[in-house]
Scaffold this motif. Sequence first.
Motif, PDB file in Angstrom:
ATOM      1  N   LEU A 272       0.833  -1.203   0.000  1.00  0.00           N
ATOM      2  CA  LEU A 272       0.000   0.000   0.000  1.00  0.00           C
ATOM      3  C   LEU A 272       0.869   1.254   0.000  1.00  0.00           C
ATOM      4  O   LEU A 272       0.606   2.203  -0.747  1.00  0.00           O
ATOM      5  N   ARG A 273       1.910   1.264   0.816  1.00  0.00           N
ATOM      6  CA  ARG A 273       2.795   2.435   0.860  1.00  0.00           C
ATOM      7  C   ARG A 273       3.479   2.660  -0.492  1.00  0.00           C
ATOM      8  O   ARG A 273       3.642   3.812  -0.926  1.00  0.00           O
ATOM      9  N   GLN A 274       3.880   1.582  -1.156  1.00  0.00           N
ATOM     10  CA  GLN A 274       4.498   1.719  -2.478  1.00  0.00           C
ATOM     11  C   GLN A 274       3.499   2.294  -3.483  1.00  0.00           C
ATOM     12  O   GLN A 274       3.839   3.158  -4.293  1.00  0.00           O
ATOM     13  N   ARG A 275       2.276   1.820  -3.435  1.00  0.00           N
ATOM     14  CA  ARG A 275       1.257   2.310  -4.352  1.00  0.00           C
ATOM     15  C   ARG A 275       0.934   3.779  -4.084  1.00  0.00           C
ATOM     16  O   ARG A 275       0.725   4.559  -5.022  1.00  0.00           O
ATOM     17  N   MET A 276       0.905   4.168  -2.822  1.00  0.00           N
ATOM     18  CA  MET A 276       0.633   5.563  -2.494  1.00  0.00           C
ATOM     19  C   MET A 276       1.770   6.467  -2.981  1.00  0.00           C
ATOM     20  O   MET A 276       1.535   7.588  -3.447  1.00  0.00           O
ATOM     21  N   ALA A 277       2.997   5.989  -2.872  1.00  0.00           N
ATOM     22  CA  ALA A 277       4.135   6.776  -3.367  1.00  0.00           C
ATOM     23  C   ALA A 277       4.012   6.982  -4.875  1.00  0.00           C
ATOM     24  O   ALA A 277       4.311   8.070  -5.400  1.00  0.00           O
ATOM     25  N   TYR A 278       3.577   5.949  -5.584  1.00  0.00           N
ATOM     26  CA  TYR A 278       3.390   6.073  -7.038  1.00  0.00           C
ATOM     27  C   TYR A 278       2.315   7.109  -7.355  1.00  0.00           C
ATOM     28  O   TYR A 278       2.497   7.967  -8.228  1.00  0.00           O
ATOM     29  N   VAL A 279       1.168   7.024  -6.678  1.00  0.00           N
ATOM     30  CA  VAL A 279       0.078   7.962  -6.942  1.00  0.00           C
ATOM     31  C   VAL A 279       0.511   9.401  -6.624  1.00  0.00           C
ATOM     32  O   VAL A 279       0.204  10.328  -7.380  1.00  0.00           O
ATOM     33  N   ARG A 280       1.230   9.587  -5.543  1.00  0.00           N
ATOM     34  CA  ARG A 280       1.696  10.939  -5.201  1.00  0.00           C
ATOM     35  C   ARG A 280       2.641  11.480  -6.260  1.00  0.00           C
ATOM     36  O   ARG A 280       2.625  12.668  -6.587  1.00  0.00           O
ATOM     37  N   GLY A 281       3.490  10.583  -6.800  1.00  0.00           N
ATOM     38  CA  GLY A 281       4.376  11.017  -7.868  1.00  0.00           C
ATOM     39  C   GLY A 281       3.604  11.431  -9.110  1.00  0.00           C
ATOM     40  O   GLY A 281       3.912  12.457  -9.735  1.00  0.00           O
ATOM     41  N   GLN A 282       2.581  10.662  -9.468  1.00  0.00           N
ATOM     42  CA  GLN A 282       1.726  11.011 -10.599  1.00  0.00           C
ATOM     43  C   GLN A 282       0.966  12.313 -10.320  1.00  0.00           C
ATOM     44  O   GLN A 282       0.773  13.141 -11.224  1.00  0.00           O
ATOM     45  N   ARG A 283       0.544  12.489  -9.097  1.00  0.00           N
ATOM     46  CA  ARG A 283      -0.166  13.714  -8.720  1.00  0.00           C
ATOM     47  C   ARG A 283       0.737  14.939  -8.868  1.00  0.00           C
ATOM     48  O   ARG A 283       0.320  15.973  -9.402  1.00  0.00           O
ATOM     49  N   ALA A 284       1.985  14.818  -8.410  1.00  0.00           N
ATOM     50  CA  ALA A 284       2.926  15.927  -8.519  1.00  0.00           C
ATOM     51  C   ALA A 284       3.219  16.258  -9.978  1.00  0.00           C
ATOM     52  O   ALA A 284       3.307  17.436 -10.360  1.00  0.00           O
ATOM     53  N   SER A 285       3.351  15.223 -10.806  1.00  0.00           N
ATOM     54  CA  SER A 285       3.615  15.447 -12.227  1.00  0.00           C
ATOM     55  C   SER A 285       2.430  16.132 -12.896  1.00  0.00           C
ATOM     56  O   SER A 285       2.604  17.093 -13.668  1.00  0.00           O
ATOM     57  N   ASP A 292       1.948  24.429 -15.776  1.00  0.00           N
ATOM     58  CA  ASP A 292       2.697  24.904 -16.942  1.00  0.00           C
ATOM     59  C   ASP A 292       1.770  25.193 -18.128  1.00  0.00           C
ATOM     60  O   ASP A 292       2.073  26.046 -18.969  1.00  0.00           O
ATOM     61  N   ALA A 293       0.616  24.495 -18.172  1.00  0.00           N
ATOM     62  CA  ALA A 293      -0.325  24.702 -19.269  1.00  0.00           C
ATOM     63  C   ALA A 293      -1.172  25.950 -19.080  1.00  0.00           C
ATOM     64  O   ALA A 293      -1.989  26.281 -19.948  1.00  0.00           O
ATOM     65  N   GLY A 294      -0.982  26.651 -17.971  1.00  0.00           N
ATOM     66  CA  GLY A 294      -1.694  27.906 -17.758  1.00  0.00           C
ATOM     67  C   GLY A 294      -2.837  27.848 -16.774  1.00  0.00           C
ATOM     68  O   GLY A 294      -3.521  28.857 -16.553  1.00  0.00           O
ATOM     69  N   LEU A 295      -3.070  26.672 -16.176  1.00  0.00           N
ATOM     70  CA  LEU A 295      -4.107  26.557 -15.155  1.00  0.00           C
ATOM     71  C   LEU A 295      -3.478  26.729 -13.771  1.00  0.00           C
ATOM     72  O   LEU A 295      -2.267  26.819 -13.635  1.00  0.00           O
ATOM     73  N   ALA A 296      -4.301  26.741 -12.745  1.00  0.00           N
ATOM     74  CA  ALA A 296      -3.782  26.975 -11.395  1.00  0.00           C
ATOM     75  C   ALA A 296      -4.403  25.981 -10.415  1.00  0.00           C
ATOM     76  O   ALA A 296      -5.207  26.343  -9.554  1.00  0.00           O
ATOM     77  N   PRO A 297      -4.054  24.684 -10.531  1.00  0.00           N
ATOM     78  CA  PRO A 297      -4.613  23.702  -9.592  1.00  0.00           C
ATOM     79  C   PRO A 297      -4.124  23.968  -8.169  1.00  0.00           C
ATOM     80  O   PRO A 297      -3.037  24.518  -7.959  1.00  0.00           O
ATOM     81  N   LEU A 298      -4.938  23.572  -7.203  1.00  0.00           N
ATOM     82  CA  LEU A 298      -4.536  23.702  -5.807  1.00  0.00           C
ATOM     83  C   LEU A 298      -3.660  22.523  -5.409  1.00  0.00           C
ATOM     84  O   LEU A 298      -3.862  21.402  -5.887  1.00  0.00           O
ATOM     85  N   PRO A 299      -2.677  22.741  -4.535  1.00  0.00           N
ATOM     86  CA  PRO A 299      -1.945  21.597  -3.971  1.00  0.00           C
ATOM     87  C   PRO A 299      -2.930  20.648  -3.294  1.00  0.00           C
ATOM     88  O   PRO A 299      -3.863  21.085  -2.623  1.00  0.00           O
ATOM     89  N   SER A 300      -2.724  19.356  -3.499  1.00  0.00           N
ATOM     90  CA  SER A 300      -3.707  18.381  -3.040  1.00  0.00           C
ATOM     91  C   SER A 300      -3.080  17.307  -2.174  1.00  0.00           C
ATOM     92  O   SER A 300      -1.941  16.902  -2.381  1.00  0.00           O
TER      93      SER A 300
END
Length: 360
Positions: A272-285, A292-300
């Motif tokens: 589970l911890r490994q999977r969460m690390a993957y999702v967080r990495g995808q979220r950060a990307s 960079d595309a001009g939108l302003a998402p909130l940190p999540s």
Amino acid sequence: MPSALPPRVVTTDQFPAYRDDETPSATPSGDLWDLSNNEISLPPLPQVLSILRSESGRAHLYPDPRAQCLVDALSEHFPVDRGSILVGPGSAGVLQQLLLTLCGPGDEVIYAKPCFDAYPLLVATSAARGVPVPLTATGEHDLHAMRARVGTDTRVIILCSPHNPTGTSLTPSDLRDFLVGLPPGVITILDQAYAEFDEGADPRDLGLFHAHGDVVVLRTFSKAHGLAGLRVGYAVAPPALVARARKTAIPFSVTRGAERAAIASLREQDTLRQRMAYVRGQRASLFRHLSDAGLAPLPSRGNFLWIPLGAGSERFAEESARVGVKVRAYPGQGVRVTVGSEEAHRLLISAARDFSRAAT
């Protein structure tokens, strides 16, 4: 002809059925990446798939109506007394049990707005009145305003952290300060459906539950554990409340396969911890590329991002659907985007660039 229905006690007429007002998105090819439901993009664990295969041959048998093996596993996991565990068909099903137990006509339930779509309907079906309190400009709970709305009719306060749909998280100190001084008998339900995605929190920490007798912690196996289709949720609550809430449960609402899959997933904490690390990495990307595309998402802190687009929310959802990605639009407020696969992200980022260019 006069209606044969009795006078209504539950005032649900003003609400649609859950997600009933949505229209399916379509693309010319018929392909669609669905980033609207906050499902995890990773497949179930191999153990879960094996369990489901083995259980298919016993579908003619009823499950344990108490889901006692899951209750025992959760009791050992945290640890808490078995009498403090309430299980049901997803966290929404458990929340419905709690509200039916705690509320009646004339009672009030306070929650933030925007919120999980089911809150208003679940409150209404308990015959209570919802008291939505707008979030702050930065997408956070306005705890001061929520406290100010507490009155003699308040029975329940729902705090969602990480918050759906904005992804903001309440700090332990903010929660402690909020809980101190609430009137006796006002139950605070802390909806932590996305707790495992929050790198700043320990999902096994039940300090607030132990410190305050009027706190309920609500969790689910649908999100981080990837069992959304099996419908398993639970709450950690005072034993007296659990005993009463169990009487409101739909019989056999947690299937045998779902129970066994949840127990197997609970035991795989390293995975589970490994999977969460993957999702967080995808979220950060995704956060970086949308910015960079001009939108302003909130940190999540969840497995999704909130883009406060205001009046442009529905237009962005339409642009995303055009390229094959379904997102969740909150008209006039913003868009919630689930962290998904790299291919879905690629298409979404393309739509974000087109949307930004059209807006300039």
